[in-house]
Every structure is written in structure tokens, then in C-alpha cells.
Design a protein around this motif. Structure first.
Motif: not given
Length: 190
Positions: A105-113, A119-128
């Protein structure tokens, strides 16, 4: 006029501090954990004892990315029979399916650094599938022994395990929602 050379030096220092830093996840201080329903009667909690990965974090603007791989064979409910069942053919089926789960995932919604979510993607059991984790805490400081930057964070979110083809127990009334929590510590790479 002698002050002018100072301005470029200050700008260069600010840019140097704003550079993203790459971190390696410390597997001895990182234990993703989860909570799952047991027929509406109780909540089973467990953790994954082995994980690895990397983080890139820019403290100045709160941007960056996370990549965590979790070893499903290290699943630990605190009950050997439950661990064996989860690794076996009725659930993860680790003899024939992927033996790891991965969150990228990527960081999002930063305030003051400091970002507020991943926000990302989970890959589990061959599915994302898309998964967003709320960041509850993120702190960095110098590691007292290694003398490198050291960061720790706590993030959580949820997903529907049936979306990943893991519907065991649904016919018996098990809820499919799983709460995922990733507690992580990472050390800046040399």
C-alpha cells in the motif's frame, strides 16, 4: 549580501531532510494479527509469527509505501490443533496454495508529515483485493544501538475472507469479516 550563500545551504538541508528513507521491516518486532468470528459465540484471535518487507517513508510530506509479506505457515492461534487446521486442506491448504499473504500500500491522508491511512491491496489465497488500513500510531526515532532511524507503527482494517475464497464455516453461521492489525517496527537501511 553575504547572507545569500546561506539561503542555498538552508534549502539544500531542507531538501536532504525531506528525502524518502527506505526501511527494512524488523521480523523480531513485527507480528501481524487478526480477529475472526467463531459462530457468533466468540472471537478467535491469532497472529502470524513470521513476516518480512520494506517501507519507504518521507517524514516531510507523509508520503511513502509499505510492502509486508506474512508467512501463513507461521499462523498462531495459541492452540496447536487450530494452527494445524488453518494450514490444512480445509482452509489455507498450504500444500497446494500460496504460503504467504501480502499487503502492499501507499501512505495517504498526511497531516504534518504523518499519514492517517494505508491504501493498498491484500493478496491472500492467490487473490488480490483492495484494503485500507487506518494508521493509529506512527513514530520514528534514532535506534539506541544501531544509530539509524527506527520507526514503529500500528495500523488496522478489515476484509471479507470469502472474497479471498476462504468461506470455511459460513454454512455454520461464521461471519466472514476479519479484522487485520499490523504492528510493525522497521530500521532504516544502511
Amino acid at each position: 549580501m553575504k547572507r545569500l550563500p546561506l539561503i542555498p545551504a538552508l534549502l539544500a538541508a531542507a531538501v536532504a531532510q525531506a528525502a524518502p528513507v527506505s526501511y527494512e521491516i524488523d521480523p523480531t518486532h513485527t507480528y501481524p494479527s487478526f480477529e475472526a468470528d467463531h459462530m457468533g459465540l466468540s472471537v478467535w484471535r491469532g497472529k502470524l509469527n513470521k513476516s518480512s518487507g520494506s517501507i519507504v517513508y518521507d517524514k516531510a510530506d507523509g508520503s511513502g509505501s509499505v510492502d509486508v509479506t506474512m508467512d501463513l505457515a507461521s499462523i498462531d492461534f495459541g492452540l496447536a490443533a487450530m494452527n494445524a487446521w488453518a494450514r490444512g486442506k480445509d482452509f489455507f491448504d498450504l500444500d497446494s496454495k500460496p504460503a504467504s499473504a501480502r499487503f502492499k500500500g501507499r501512505f495517504d491522508g498526511a497531516a504534518g508529515g504523518v499519514p492517517s491511512r494505508l491504501v493498498g491491496e491484500l493478496t491472500l489465497n492467490g487473490r488480490s483485493k483492495p484494503v485500507t488500513l487506518a494508521i493509529h500510531q506512527l513514530k520514528c526515532l534514532p535506534h539506541p544501538m544501531l544509530k539509524r532511524d527506527w520507526c514503529g507503527a500500528d495500523a488496522s482494517g478489515s476484509f471479507n475472507r470469502e472474497d479471498f475464497g476462504l468461506a470455511a464455516g459460513k454454512d455454520y453461521g461464521f461471519k466472514m469479516d476479519v479484522n487485520l492489525r499490523i504492528q510493525v517496527e522497521a530500521i532504516a537501511k544502511e
